[in-house]
Design a protein around this motif. Sequence first.
Motif, PDB file in Angstrom:
ATOM      1  N   SER A 137       5.050  -0.456 -11.082  1.00 54.83           N
ATOM      2  CA  SER A 137       6.545  -0.059 -10.393  1.00 54.83           C
ATOM      3  C   SER A 137       7.654  -1.169 -11.153  1.00 54.83           C
ATOM      4  CB  SER A 137       6.085  -0.299  -8.975  1.00 54.83           C
ATOM      5  OG  SER A 137       5.295   0.596  -8.662  1.00 54.83           O
ATOM      6  N   ASP A 160       4.638   7.447  -6.699  1.00 57.93           N
ATOM      7  CA  ASP A 160       3.485   6.772  -5.902  1.00 57.93           C
ATOM      8  C   ASP A 160       3.641   7.054  -4.411  1.00 57.93           C
ATOM      9  OD1 ASP A 160       1.471   5.291  -4.806  1.00 57.93           O
ATOM     10  OD2 ASP A 160       1.909   3.422  -6.114  1.00 57.93           O
ATOM     11  N   SER A 165       7.154   1.777  -3.886  1.00 62.68           N
ATOM     12  CA  SER A 165       7.813   0.529  -3.747  1.00 62.68           C
ATOM     13  C   SER A 165       9.027   0.425  -4.431  1.00 62.68           C
ATOM     14  CB  SER A 165       6.478  -0.616  -4.565  1.00 62.68           C
ATOM     15  OG  SER A 165       6.142  -0.018  -5.551  1.00 62.68           O
ATOM     16  N   ASP A 235       7.460   6.403 -11.877  1.00 66.81           N
ATOM     17  CA  ASP A 235       6.213   5.558 -11.375  1.00 66.81           C
ATOM     18  C   ASP A 235       5.169   6.310 -11.052  1.00 66.81           C
ATOM     19  OD1 ASP A 235       4.969   3.214 -10.629  1.00 66.81           O
ATOM     20  OD2 ASP A 235       6.406   2.841  -9.039  1.00 66.81           O
TER      21      ASP A 235
END
Length: 378
Positions: A137, A160, A165, A235
């Motif tokens: 990330s 994700d 995040s 990501d």
Amino acid sequence: MPADAALLAALREVQEPELRRSIVELGMVKGAALEGGVALVALALPLAPPDGGEGLRRQVAETLLRIEGVQRVEVDVRPMTDAELDSVGGVLKGVDPLRVVDASGAGGPPQPRRNPFTDSRTRVLAISSGKGGVGKSSITTNLAVALAQRGHEVAALDADVWGFSMPRMLGVDRSPGLIGDVIVPPAAHGVRLISMGFFAREDQAVVWRGPMLHKALEQFLTDVHWAEPDFLLVDMPPGTGDISLSMAQFLPGAEVVVVTTPQPAAQKVAQRAAAMARKVNLSVVGVIENMSWFRGDDGKAYEIFGSGGGEELAADLGVPLLGQVPLVPALREGGDEGEPIVVAHPDDEAAAAFRSIAEQLDVSLAPRRRHHPELRIT
Ligand SMILES: Nc1ncnc2c1ncn2[C@@H]1O[C@H](COP(=O)(O)OP(=O)(O)OP(=O)(O)O)[C@@H](O)[C@H]1O
Ligand SMILES: [Mg+2]
């Protein structure tokens, strides 16, 4: 207010800053008239811009002042009505309102949503790794910003869904905009982002099963107005599971970048991620080694996690090692505060590493847009 043809023609050039489409095409110009040297323009805004529409106002004024006979410009702005929003949503989805109505006058079948990334010029880079916590990330965030700093249109998808995040790391503090049923990604540091984090509470456990994940990913790709960026960075969640399959299906042209740490054990796991990518026919284009060293106050580089993992993995996969990112506390702090290190500390060696990786991805791995490599101007 009547629409002055010359004013309208000039306004066609002005784009809604987030949607990147002409304000005329989007139906935002509700009136444009020239009265005694004063251009009067009425705009309806589909999104609430962070600057209250000031930037757009200025752009409209600058554009119209170039027309002969215009001495002053007055711009009136108001938010769009729900009906107007629906029609903008239709324009963004590429739905032609005349086509959905059939000859008998009844509504025709709804047009299927198009996956905006099949046959597009967007390069999709999936940042993946076999295991968690290696810095995917952080790397996705900084690489995205570094590519934007090089002048590209960049978007990021935080796939994700368990451990999203990116909103925090990129410093996105706004929710996505909603126009009709089209989702407009908020942007920070020049990067547009969509994340599950926008739709779930941070303290809420999201239990995803394969088909739900697949559906969520599809929705992220088709219901979001991505505006055809140069790069879409994804990501990836840790591991090699369901999402890789879904990704391969929705983004068949995605290029995979594998992140690893320097120790041999991590490299074995990363290899599995690469093997999975290849199994679903995604091409692996490079390796990034993260946490390669820590530079002490004495200026020496300490290889805390060993060395050579990135190089070995790259050699095994037959792809370049795109870069080594050192372990720097400012990188973590930047992630926690939403100020990526390439923005907060551009002189740091980690920031330099990200810029170098961005440059390599941009220049040496850009086969799609260069149709005639022999004609390259040097
Ligand atoms: N080079 C680095 N220097 C310092 N801290 C780092 C570095 N890379 C990552 N970190 C920190 O390590 C932690 C894990 O990084 P990150 O969240 O980017 O990894 P990840 O692979 O995305 O993890 P996950 O698998 O949980 O999604 C974060 O707190 C991040 O700030
Ligand atoms: Mg992560």
